[in-house]
Design an enzyme around this catalytic site. Structure first.
Site, PDB file in Angstrom:
ATOM      1  N   HIS A  33       4.398   7.876  10.956  1.00  0.00           N
ATOM      2  CA  HIS A  33       4.300   9.111  10.173  1.00  0.00           C
ATOM      3  C   HIS A  33       5.421  10.065  10.555  1.00  0.00           C
ATOM      4  O   HIS A  33       6.114   9.869  11.560  1.00  0.00           O
ATOM      5  CB  HIS A  33       2.946   9.793  10.384  1.00  0.00           C
ATOM      6  CG  HIS A  33       1.830   9.154   9.638  1.00  0.00           C
ATOM      7  ND1 HIS A  33       1.116   8.089  10.135  1.00  0.00           N
ATOM      8  CD2 HIS A  33       1.309   9.409   8.410  1.00  0.00           C
ATOM      9  CE1 HIS A  33       0.197   7.718   9.251  1.00  0.00           C
ATOM     10  NE2 HIS A  33       0.289   8.509   8.197  1.00  0.00           N
ATOM     11  N   LYS A  57       3.135  15.417  12.008  1.00  0.00           N
ATOM     12  CA  LYS A  57       1.731  15.001  12.058  1.00  0.00           C
ATOM     13  C   LYS A  57       1.199  15.241  13.463  1.00  0.00           C
ATOM     14  O   LYS A  57       1.763  14.748  14.449  1.00  0.00           O
ATOM     15  CB  LYS A  57       1.578  13.534  11.665  1.00  0.00           C
ATOM     16  CG  LYS A  57       0.116  13.086  11.602  1.00  0.00           C
ATOM     17  CD  LYS A  57      -0.043  11.740  10.937  1.00  0.00           C
ATOM     18  CE  LYS A  57      -1.507  11.320  10.891  1.00  0.00           C
ATOM     19  NZ  LYS A  57      -2.344  12.286  10.150  1.00  0.00           N
TER      20      LYS A  57
END
Length: 234
Positions: free
Chosen positions: A131, A135
């Site tokens: 990600h 995040k």
């Protein structure tokens, strides 16, 4: 439909764009430090906030009879409280670790493959998720869902762990790379071959579209639902 956005980061902004294109009105845009607003203006709320405020957002909606869609991860230590409150208030609630329509199909493929592989002891299972660097939680909620579904269908694995595994524990490798919307890979590896299934998100649009579709679906309903209910799969 009048929508409240609880969390107005990059995901909230993408949801806004898609909701407006689908003919809806955004009546509230609530950031993490906002406290003075009237949630009852909305027909439905979509929460993509941060872990520290997600449960409070969900509780506020349920206490005011506003259906709520939550895609925030990292708050699930309070999940049972949210479910109990939803039942008490006869509200409507969906939590999903991932609202992408493709990912929810991927979830079902993952379950089928885990069941098929459950008696093949020569294969070791691992997960990888990648990600963007903003995040906050690791592993991702989607990776945890994938691991838990494997554990439910496979008769060898009992747990998952971040980065390290063993004969009964699935390792989840979490990587953070700038501008990666989300990649999830499930790997079965033996001495002679490797089987891999993978979902690669190209942008945030798929997540946002799924959340708006879930919001459209839940209005007028009472209960606790999942994306399987929304998509009529599984």
């Amino acid at each position: 439909m009048k929508i409240a956005l609880l969390g107005y980061g990059r995901m909230g902004q993408t949801i806004e764009q898609i909701a407006i294109k689908r003919g809806h009105t955004i009546v509230l845009k609530v950031d993490k430090d906002d406290t003075a607003y009237d949630i009852t203006k909305a027909d439905v709320a979509i929460d993509f906030s941060i872990p520290d405020v997600a449960f409070n957002n969900i509780s506020m909606c349920l206490n005011h009879q506003v259906p709520v869609i939550s895609g925030t991860t990292g708050w699930l230590h309070d999940y049972d409280k949210a479910i109990a409150l939803c039942k008490e208030k006869k509200g409507a609630f969906i939590y999903a670790s991932n609202y992408s329509l493709g990912v929810n199909i991927f979830f079902e493929l993952n379950k089928v493959l885990a069941k098929m592989m459950s008696n093949l002891k020569q294969y070791n299972i691992s997960l990888e998720e990648i990600h963007h660097t903003k995040k906050l939680d690791a592993p991702s909620g989607t990776a945890i869902s994938l691991a838990n579904d494997i554990i439910a269908k496979h008769n060898t694995y009992e747990n998952w762990a971040l980065h390290e595994g063993n004969d009964t524990t699935i390792p989840i490798i979490a990587k953070r790379i700038e501008d990666v919307p989300g990649t999830h890979t499930v790997t079965y590896e033996s001495d002679v071959d490797t089987i891999t299934i993978e979902h690669i998100a190209h942008n945030r649009g798929g997540f946002a579209l799924g959340a708006v579709i879930a919001a459209e679906w839940i209005v007028g309903k009472t209960g606790i639902f999942t994306m399987n209910d929304v998509l009529n799969i599984g």
